[in-house]
Structure formats: C-alpha cells, structure tokens
Write an enzyme that holds these catalytic residues in place. Structure first.
Site, PDB file in Angstrom:
ATOM      1  N   CYS A   6      -6.729  -8.736  -4.845  1.00 45.32           N
ATOM      2  CA  CYS A   6      -6.532  -8.097  -3.529  1.00 45.32           C
ATOM      3  C   CYS A   6      -7.489  -8.571  -2.427  1.00 45.32           C
ATOM      4  CB  CYS A   6      -6.595  -6.582  -3.639  1.00 45.32           C
ATOM      5  SG  CYS A   6      -6.158  -5.908  -5.224  1.00 45.32           S
ATOM      6  N   ARG A  63     -11.199  -8.740 -17.036  1.00 43.14           N
ATOM      7  CA  ARG A  63     -11.749  -7.384 -17.051  1.00 43.14           C
ATOM      8  C   ARG A  63     -12.348  -7.118 -18.421  1.00 43.14           C
ATOM      9  NH1 ARG A  63      -6.561  -4.451 -14.162  1.00 43.14           N
ATOM     10  NH2 ARG A  63      -6.740  -5.593 -12.199  1.00 43.14           N
ATOM     11  N   GLN A  71      -1.706 -11.430 -13.524  1.00 41.20           N
ATOM     12  CA  GLN A  71      -0.834 -10.459 -12.849  1.00 41.20           C
ATOM     13  C   GLN A  71       0.177 -11.212 -11.997  1.00 41.20           C
ATOM     14  OE1 GLN A  71      -4.103  -8.502 -10.731  1.00 41.20           O
ATOM     15  NE2 GLN A  71      -3.489  -6.612 -11.736  1.00 41.20           N
ATOM     16  N   ASP A  74       1.178 -10.818  -9.046  1.00 37.23           N
ATOM     17  CA  ASP A  74       0.649  -9.960  -7.994  1.00 37.23           C
ATOM     18  C   ASP A  74       1.252 -10.280  -6.630  1.00 37.23           C
ATOM     19  OD1 ASP A  74      -1.008  -7.971  -7.228  1.00 37.23           O
ATOM     20  OD2 ASP A  74      -2.879  -9.089  -7.421  1.00 37.23           O
ATOM     21  N   HIS A  87       0.878  -8.731  -2.290  1.00 35.88           N
ATOM     22  CA  HIS A  87       0.430  -7.736  -1.327  1.00 35.88           C
ATOM     23  C   HIS A  87       1.280  -7.837  -0.079  1.00 35.88           C
ATOM     24  CE1 HIS A  87      -3.011  -8.138  -4.038  1.00 35.88           C
ATOM     25  NE2 HIS A  87      -3.102  -6.840  -3.859  1.00 35.88           N
ATOM     26  N   LYS A 105       2.009   6.123  -5.396  1.00 39.15           N
ATOM     27  CA  LYS A 105       2.612   4.945  -6.028  1.00 39.15           C
ATOM     28  C   LYS A 105       3.877   5.273  -6.796  1.00 39.15           C
ATOM     29  CE  LYS A 105      -0.084   5.384 -10.258  1.00 39.15           C
ATOM     30  NZ  LYS A 105      -0.635   4.743 -11.408  1.00 39.15           N
ATOM     31  N   HIS A 127       0.176  -2.859  -2.647  1.00 32.32           N
ATOM     32  CA  HIS A 127      -0.024  -3.729  -3.813  1.00 32.32           C
ATOM     33  C   HIS A 127       1.248  -3.596  -4.649  1.00 32.32           C
ATOM     34  CE1 HIS A 127      -4.537  -3.257  -3.570  1.00 32.32           C
ATOM     35  NE2 HIS A 127      -4.184  -2.102  -3.074  1.00 32.32           N
TER      36      HIS A 127
HETATM   37 ZN    ZN Z   1      -3.896  -5.515  -5.168  1.00 33.61          ZN
END
Ligand code: ZN
Length: 368
Positions: A106, A135, A153, A155, A157, A241, A287
C-alpha cells in the site's frame, strides 16, 4: 476417529501432498519454514494465472505497477506499521539506517499516486501489482501454502472521489465475479463488516465517511443481487469491508477476495486531489485483492480440482509420445514447434498434425 478410507481421501485432496506428488513446490527447512520454492511446474501454473490476471486487469481499467521488496523505515513510520506491527515485520540495518522488507504494498502505491498533484479529472486511478510481501508468523501457525512467511498478493488500490465510490464497488464486484468464474468458482458467501455504532471512538474517519462508505458497499451488493451477512463491529479500525468466501468442490469455505475502505492511510500520507472547486479534498482509497494470496489460491485450486487442473491451467498441456526410436527426431521437431506457440494455437496444431498423420495412414493403407 477417521477410518483408513477417509484418511486416504483427505490425503488425496491435501494440497501439501498434491503439491509434492505433482512436483509443483516444496518447502525446505534450510531455506526457511514458510518460504515456498516454486518448481518449474508450479511456476508454469503461476505464470498462466499471472498472465491472465494482468491482461484482465488492463482490460478492466487498471494500470500495472512494480514496487521494491525493501524500503527505508520512513514509509512504515508514516503508515504506523513500525509502531503497531513491528513484531510481524522483517527489519534490518544497513549503513546505520533501518530498512524494512515490505509486509504490504500500500505505501508504495500511495507514493506513485503522490508522485504528482492529482486532479478529480484523473480519477479513478487503479494500480495493480502481484506484490510479494513478507510477514513473520510463528512457526506453529505455518501450514503448507495456507499460512506462509513469504506471500504474493494480487493487490490493487483504487483512488477515487466520494461520488465515484458506489460505481467503483459495483465495478469491482462485477470484475471479481468474472475472474472467479474463469477459475470455475460460482458459489461464495459474502460478509459485510461494519463498525460498532456504539463505539465510534474506536475507528479512524468521520461519521459521514463511514456512513457513506458502508452505504456504498451495501448498495452495490444489493444492485448485484448478492446476499450478504452483515457483521456489525467486525470492521477494522480504518474502514468497512466486504469479504468473499469461495466454496470449493468439497463444500469448504476459503477466504479469498477482500474489498476494503481505508480512512487511515490517506490521512497519514496526505493523499488528496484537487476538486472542481479548485480546493484540495481527501482521496478515497480502496484496498482490494481478488484471489487473496497466490499461495492460498493455489492450494484452493489444487484441492478443489483434486490436482487435475483444467487444461488452461495445467502445467503439462500436450504430451508427445513417439511410438518408436525412429520417430524421436520428428517428435522433437513437433515439441520445438509447439513450445513456440500459445495454448490455443497448440491445440489446433496438434489436431491438424493428427489429421495429417491419420490421413497418411489411410493413404498408405489404401495403397496396400
Ligand atoms: Zn493495501
């Protein structure tokens, strides 16, 4: 207690067993637990998914970005990760300075957005990346591809104005449904996590922002005709979410897709746009991950299809079997030609070759 047949059935669909049997991936203690080594076959499947994913995202109005695996401590100080998430992060020092191996993508996407001033005319902006993050998880929590320390991910945004929110969520739900259908997932459970209205002080963002975002999510779900379970008080502190749990062939639920508003990071990083009134406004940030993590999704695919991946995802799509030594060089030539082709072309070519071969045989037979 499970009987032998049940145990065998469970092993037959366990992605750890299938992954080893099909030579897809391994986890090696010398390299480190929770860190996956992708073998050629597993990498081929990942590449097929990634190519498909990237093409679909470009068609869906996303721009692809690429961000570094490590960064100075600064972005993680601003994001608050160093204060609240440090024990889950891999950090190291170099030249007396703190560096972080990224636990999420992010802040980098935010920095790309902030590389120049943004006008409402440019929005929405959608950045997507197959972002590998790291992580720290306790070794006891690690489990095959489901819980790992290095994960990718899918991912993205979305940066938009409050007026664009509802339309963006609707588009996102359409997009998610289309992508999941391509992997033959048609059934899922939808959860809408909202804030606990009796404790607004626990959450970042104004009452207005929360009510607008929650309404946008609920309205989009209703328009799509998706039934959802509302979970009051289950939202994280920075925004409401939607979570999608995919149902696999055995009826088990897998948490994969998530669509999440964020009222925290835009303020921490000062993410704004200039509106039609010439003034600066907070940008809405969403996200989202559709497959979730590639590792988890891969495990789901293996277990759902019991290892028999559909042709387009299969790491071995064509096999050439010469019936005798003297056909070996011809078989190699076919292999070489097919290696240069895309799957669709490959199948046409293979069927043509078969027709040619059969035609020749017929011809010879008729000569005799
Ligand atoms: Zn994010």
């Amino acid at each position: 207690m499970e009987n032998k047949a049940q145990t065998k059935e469970h092993l037959d669909i366990d992605h750890r067993v299938l992954g080893q049997r099909l030579d897809m991936f391994s986890i090696n203690e010398d390299v480190g637990v929770g860190l996956v080594l992708w073998h050629p076959r597993g990498t081929t499947v990942r590449r097929i998914i990634r190519n498909f994913w990237e093409e679909e995202h470009i068609k869906g109005g996303y721009e692809l970005v690429c961000t570094p695996h490590i960064a100075r401590g600064e972005p993680w100080k601003i994001s608050g990760h160093l204060d609240y998430y440090r024990e889950n992060m891999y950090t190291f020092e170099k030249d007396g300075e703190l560096y972080v191996v990224k636990p999420m993508n992010c802040p980098f996407h935010i920095q790309i957005y902030k590389a120049k001033p943004r006008s409402y005319k440019e929005l929405p902006i959608r950045y997507a990346e197959w972002g590998t993050v790291y992580r720290y998880e306790h070794s006891g929590a690690l489990h095959g591809l489901l819980r790992v320390r290095g994960l990718t991910q899918d991912d993205a945004h979305i940066f938009c104005t409050p007026e664009q929110m509802e339309d963006e969520i609707l588009k996102l739900l359409d997009f998610t449904e289309r992508i999941l259908k391509c992997f033959s997932f048609h059934k899922y459970e939808v959860f809408l996590s909202t804030r606990d209205e009796s404790q607004p002080e626990r959450y970042m963002g104004s009452d207005e922002e929360w009510s607008q975002a929650q309404k946008a999510l609920a309205k989009a779900l209703k328009k799509k005709g998706l039934k959802c379970k509302e979970m009051p008080g289950e939202a994280v502190f920075y925004g409401p979410k939607i979570d999608l749990y995919i149902e696999d062939a055995s009826g088990r639920k897998w948490q994969c897709s998530t669509i999440q508003f964020d009222f925290n990071l835009p303020k921490r990083f000062n993410v704004t746009y200039v509106g039609p009134d010439g003034k600066e406004h907070w940008t809405i940030m969403i996200h989202r991950a559709l497959l979730g993590t590639i590792e988890r999704f891969f495990a789901l695919l293996l277990e759902h299809f019991k290892g028999n991946l559909p042709l387009w995802l299969s790491p071995v799509q064509v096999q050439i079997l010469p019936v005798g030594g003297r056909y070996l060089s011809y078989a190699k030539k076919i292999h070489e030609n097919l290696s240069q082709m895309e799957l669709g072309q490959k199948l046409t070519k293979v069927s043509q070759q078969l027709i040619i071969r059969l035609g020749k045989l017929k011809f010879r037979k008729s000569l005799i």
